[in-house]
Design a protein around this motif. Structure first.
Motif, PDB file in Angstrom:
ATOM      1  N   PRO A  90       0.945  -1.247  -0.104  1.00  0.00           N
ATOM      2  CA  PRO A  90      -0.105   0.072  -0.120  1.00  0.00           C
ATOM      3  C   PRO A  90       0.796   1.218  -0.031  1.00  0.00           C
ATOM      4  O   PRO A  90       0.512   2.292  -0.513  1.00  0.00           O
ATOM      5  N   GLY A 126      -8.484  -0.565  -4.330  1.00  0.00           N
ATOM      6  CA  GLY A 126      -8.110   0.911  -3.417  1.00  0.00           C
ATOM      7  C   GLY A 126      -8.516   1.941  -4.597  1.00  0.00           C
ATOM      8  O   GLY A 126      -7.569   2.116  -5.341  1.00  0.00           O
ATOM      9  N   CYS A 149     -12.330  -1.889  -1.525  1.00  0.00           N
ATOM     10  CA  CYS A 149     -12.186  -1.999  -0.082  1.00  0.00           C
ATOM     11  C   CYS A 149     -11.909  -0.717   0.537  1.00  0.00           C
ATOM     12  O   CYS A 149     -11.667  -0.699   1.827  1.00  0.00           O
ATOM     13  N   SER A 154      -5.982   0.568  -0.237  1.00  0.00           N
ATOM     14  CA  SER A 154      -6.951  -0.489   0.603  1.00  0.00           C
ATOM     15  C   SER A 154      -6.783  -1.658  -0.148  1.00  0.00           C
ATOM     16  O   SER A 154      -6.744  -2.896   0.632  1.00  0.00           O
TER      17      SER A 154
END
Length: 284
Positions: A90, A126, A149, A154
């Motif tokens: 991430p 994400g 998400c 995410s």
């Protein structure tokens, strides 16, 4: 839609093919091959992909992904959307989202090569709600389920969490097989018991050949990639002062497996690594 696709590896190749067969025009680039699936055109350089309205990267690591996004998309038009579908973590995705010459979202996938070929993999996204709605029809051409998400990054967090579970499950199955073997059980019989027990997750069922007859099973996810993902998961955990003892133990075994030359073998070959650790097989 014209879609640029970076990365024609074992997962990327069938994904690009699904896009093309669904009616999109796909222009692909991979520095390791000039062979593309039917209906997929090959670009001479990665910068050619920037002419597309939307690009996708399915690349093996963060450094390669960063280089493509920052350099390959330098000439992208305003509003160009790039989807990072490789597992890079991430933090990198968020970094790219703030500094790249295009809009960046993440949509890593869960599933094996055979599932990518069948179009039954799952993606975890994400993105903003608006970006998700833009990307969803494209993702739907390659995947069976698309989960939004949260904001950018995410999807990558969800992917690392999933693979932490899978890696621990692989080690758990391998340890169960060693216990059964030590007790003199027939491993095929034991695996049937395991598959039909309370521990019989779908993963246990479809990994039977990989555990019991690895020489005849395809490599669905190599140890090297799972080791990368578990390492990224632990990086995220440590940054938030979390202790993950199971993942740390799994990483030790994956490191041993890699050191013993098993990095390109399927993740089920943690069983071989554990046999080596216990002196049941010679180490490399």
């Amino acid at each position: 839609m014209l879609i640029g696709f970076a990365g024609l590896g074992r997962m990327g190749r069938p994904m690009a093919s699904h896009l093309a067969w669904s009616g999109h025009t796909v222009l692909a680039y991979d520095p390791m091959t000039t062979q593309a699936p039917e209906r997929v055109a090959v670009a001479a350089s990665m910068t050619e992909l920037a002419q597309a309205q939307l690009t996708i990267s399915m690349l093996p690591d963060g450094a390669t992904t960063r280089a493509f996004v920052m350099n390959g998309l330098a000439a992208a038009s305003p509003g160009h959307l790039h989807i990072v579908m490789g597992t890079v973590g991430p933090e990198l995705v968020r970094e790219l989202a703030t500094g790249a010459p295009a809009e960046v979202i993440d949509a890593p996938v869960s599933g094996s090569v055979s599932m990518a070929e069948a179009g039954t993999i799952t993606t975890m996204v994400g993105a903003s709600p608006e970006q998700f709605e833009t990307a969803r029809p494209v993702l739907d051409a390659m995947t069976a389920a698309q989960f939004h998400c949260g904001p950018v990054g995410s999807g990558s967090t969800a992917k690392l969490a999933v693979n932490a579970v899978l890696a621990a499950l692989s080690q758990g199955v391998a340890e169960g097989l060693l216990i059964a073997e030590a007790g003199g059980l027939d491993l095929a019989t034991f695996y049937a018991v395991l598959r039909n027990s309370a521990a019989g997750a779908p993963y246990v069922g479809y990994k039977e050949r990989a555990f019991l007859t690895p020489d005849t099973a395809e490599v669905a996810a190599p140890i090297s990639l799972i080791r990368k993902d578990v390492g990224l998961a632990l990086d995220l955990a440590r940054a938030r002062h979390l202790s993950l003892p199971a993942s740390e133990a799994v990483l030790d075994v994956l490191d041993e497996a890699t050191a013993n030359g098993l990095g390109q073998q399927d993740m089920a070959q943690v069983l071989t690594a554990l046999r080596m650790r216990n002196g049941l097989l010679p180490s490399a």
